[in-house]
Scaffold this motif. Structure first.
Motif, PDB file in Angstrom:
ATOM      1  N   ALA A 131       0.813  -1.212   0.000  1.00 21.01           N
ATOM      2  CA  ALA A 131       0.000   0.000   0.000  1.00 21.01           C
ATOM      3  C   ALA A 131       0.848   1.264   0.000  1.00 21.01           C
ATOM      4  CB  ALA A 131      -0.927   0.006   1.213  1.00 21.01           C
ATOM      5  N   GLU A 132       2.153   1.098  -0.053  1.00 24.00           N
ATOM      6  CA  GLU A 132       3.037   2.260  -0.060  1.00 24.00           C
ATOM      7  C   GLU A 132       4.335   1.901  -0.753  1.00 24.00           C
ATOM      8  OE1 GLU A 132       4.617   3.485   3.763  1.00 24.00           O
ATOM      9  OE2 GLU A 132       4.482   1.445   4.490  1.00 24.00           O
ATOM     10  N   ASN A 133       5.059   2.929  -1.153  1.00 22.51           N
ATOM     11  CA  ASN A 133       6.355   2.704  -1.765  1.00 22.51           C
ATOM     12  C   ASN A 133       7.357   2.417  -0.660  1.00 22.51           C
ATOM     13  OD1 ASN A 133       9.019   3.274  -2.850  1.00 22.51           O
ATOM     14  ND2 ASN A 133       7.898   3.902  -4.673  1.00 22.51           N
ATOM     15  N   ARG A 134       8.034   1.317  -0.760  1.00 22.39           N
ATOM     16  CA  ARG A 134       8.969   0.897   0.294  1.00 22.39           C
ATOM     17  C   ARG A 134      10.418   1.293   0.012  1.00 22.39           C
ATOM     18  NH1 ARG A 134       4.938  -3.014   0.100  1.00 22.39           N
ATOM     19  NH2 ARG A 134       4.020  -3.429   2.113  1.00 22.39           N
ATOM     20  N   PHE A 135      10.634   2.114  -1.007  1.00 17.74           N
ATOM     21  CA  PHE A 135      11.998   2.472  -1.392  1.00 17.74           C
ATOM     22  C   PHE A 135      12.306   3.944  -1.146  1.00 17.74           C
ATOM     23  CE2 PHE A 135      10.864  -1.230  -3.986  1.00 17.74           C
ATOM     24  CZ  PHE A 135      11.819  -2.112  -3.516  1.00 17.74           C
TER      25      PHE A 135
ATOM     26  N   GLY B 120       8.157   8.194  -3.637  1.00 22.81           N
ATOM     27  CA  GLY B 120       6.824   7.822  -4.076  1.00 22.81           C
ATOM     28  C   GLY B 120       5.786   8.090  -3.000  1.00 22.81           C
ATOM     29  N   GLN B 121       4.627   7.498  -3.181  1.00 21.82           N
ATOM     30  CA  GLN B 121       3.463   7.780  -2.345  1.00 21.82           C
ATOM     31  C   GLN B 121       3.540   7.078  -0.990  1.00 21.82           C
ATOM     32  OE1 GLN B 121      -0.372   8.404  -4.340  1.00 21.82           O
ATOM     33  NE2 GLN B 121      -0.960   6.514  -3.343  1.00 21.82           N
ATOM     34  N   PRO B 122       3.479   7.833   0.118  1.00 21.36           N
ATOM     35  CA  PRO B 122       3.481   7.202   1.445  1.00 21.36           C
ATOM     36  C   PRO B 122       2.128   6.560   1.772  1.00 21.36           C
ATOM     37  CG  PRO B 122       3.372   9.586   1.668  1.00 21.36           C
ATOM     38  CD  PRO B 122       3.508   9.288   0.199  1.00 21.36           C
ATOM     39  N   LEU B 123       2.114   5.708   2.762  1.00 20.49           N
ATOM     40  CA  LEU B 123       0.922   4.972   3.172  1.00 20.49           C
ATOM     41  C   LEU B 123      -0.251   5.901   3.476  1.00 20.49           C
ATOM     42  CD1 LEU B 123      -0.440   2.292   3.924  1.00 20.49           C
ATOM     43  CD2 LEU B 123       0.508   2.565   6.228  1.00 20.49           C
ATOM     44  N   ARG B 124      -0.028   6.972   4.209  1.00 21.75           N
ATOM     45  CA  ARG B 124      -1.126   7.868   4.595  1.00 21.75           C
ATOM     46  C   ARG B 124      -1.809   8.480   3.378  1.00 21.75           C
ATOM     47  NH1 ARG B 124       0.520  12.833   3.871  1.00 21.75           N
ATOM     48  NH2 ARG B 124       2.706  13.349   4.012  1.00 21.75           N
ATOM     49  N   VAL B 125      -1.057   8.749   2.309  1.00 20.23           N
ATOM     50  CA  VAL B 125      -1.638   9.310   1.088  1.00 20.23           C
ATOM     51  C   VAL B 125      -2.473   8.252   0.377  1.00 20.23           C
ATOM     52  CG1 VAL B 125      -1.091  10.295  -1.188  1.00 20.23           C
ATOM     53  CG2 VAL B 125       0.187  11.027   0.837  1.00 20.23           C
TER      54      VAL B 125
ATOM     55  N   ILE C  79      -4.373  -4.511   1.283  1.00 18.83           N
ATOM     56  CA  ILE C  79      -4.272  -3.807   0.010  1.00 18.83           C
ATOM     57  C   ILE C  79      -3.033  -4.309  -0.711  1.00 18.83           C
ATOM     58  CG2 ILE C  79      -3.892  -1.582  -1.132  1.00 18.83           C
ATOM     59  CD1 ILE C  79      -5.225  -0.234   1.289  1.00 18.83           C
ATOM     60  N   ASP C  80      -3.205  -4.630  -1.987  1.00 22.39           N
ATOM     61  CA  ASP C  80      -2.088  -4.930  -2.876  1.00 22.39           C
ATOM     62  C   ASP C  80      -2.342  -4.112  -4.130  1.00 22.39           C
ATOM     63  OD1 ASP C  80       0.000  -5.920  -4.337  1.00 22.39           O
ATOM     64  OD2 ASP C  80      -0.624  -8.019  -4.236  1.00 22.39           O
TER      65      ASP C  80
END
Length: 168
Positions: free
Chosen positions: A39-43, A46-51, A81-82
């Motif tokens: 659900a978020e970009n792990r690198f 990019g888009q954080p989880l809260r967004v 979420i995937d």
């Protein structure tokens, strides 16, 4: 009742009528979002989880209020979420790069309860996905993020909560 009191009552009634019927209510909750599959970009870009969660909440509320009756309330709990595609490390752009292929459809697992007049009229747990998502969604004509997720959720709402007379 005096003329003055009748005038105030008429004004209140006019305001209530102008407001129209009460809109359907949609409540969205997230069960352990820090453990979601993707659900978020792990690198670190990019888009954080809260967004992601804020955008998904907006999509669900918009779809629900447009589809449901004014006297209905839908409670949704997102269990996992995937997102469509996968994050591609090595591309240092501010928004990150997500590679979307037909082998990486969006998948949202959720539980829901639909209430009418305080009574539960439908409930269940679904995994919302579509292996043909690239054939049905066109992000070029969409605004906002989560293009593919929005399309599979729109289809889920149409199947799960058919319009008017079909639901009785």
């Amino acid at each position: 009742m005096s003329k003055r009191g009748a005038g105030k009552a008429g004004l209140v009634l006019a305001v209530l009528l102008a407001a129209g019927p009460a809109a359907a209510e949609v409540q969205v909750r997230y069960a352990t979002p820090e453990r979601f599959t993707d659900a978020e970009n792990r690198f670190a870009f990019g888009q954080p989880l809260r967004v992601t969660l804020a955008e998904l909440t907006r999509i669900l509320v918009d779809l629900g209020t447009a589809r449901l009756r004014p006297d209905e309330r839908l409670d949704i709990t997102i269990l996992d979420i995937d997102l469509a595609g996968f994050d591609r490390p090595g591309f240092a752009s501010p928004t990150g790069v997500r590679v979307v292929t037909d082998a990486t459809p969006p998948r949202i697992r959720l539980a829901y309860a639909l209430r009418r007049g305080g009574r539960i009229v439908a409930q269940g747990e679904d995994t919302v996905t579509d292996i043909n998502f690239l054939l049905t969604a066109n992000p070029r004509f969409s605004t906002g993020g989560l293009y593919y997720e929005r399309q599979v959720l729109r289809d889920w709402f149409a199947r799960r909560f058919p319009a008017g007379a079909e639901r009785g």
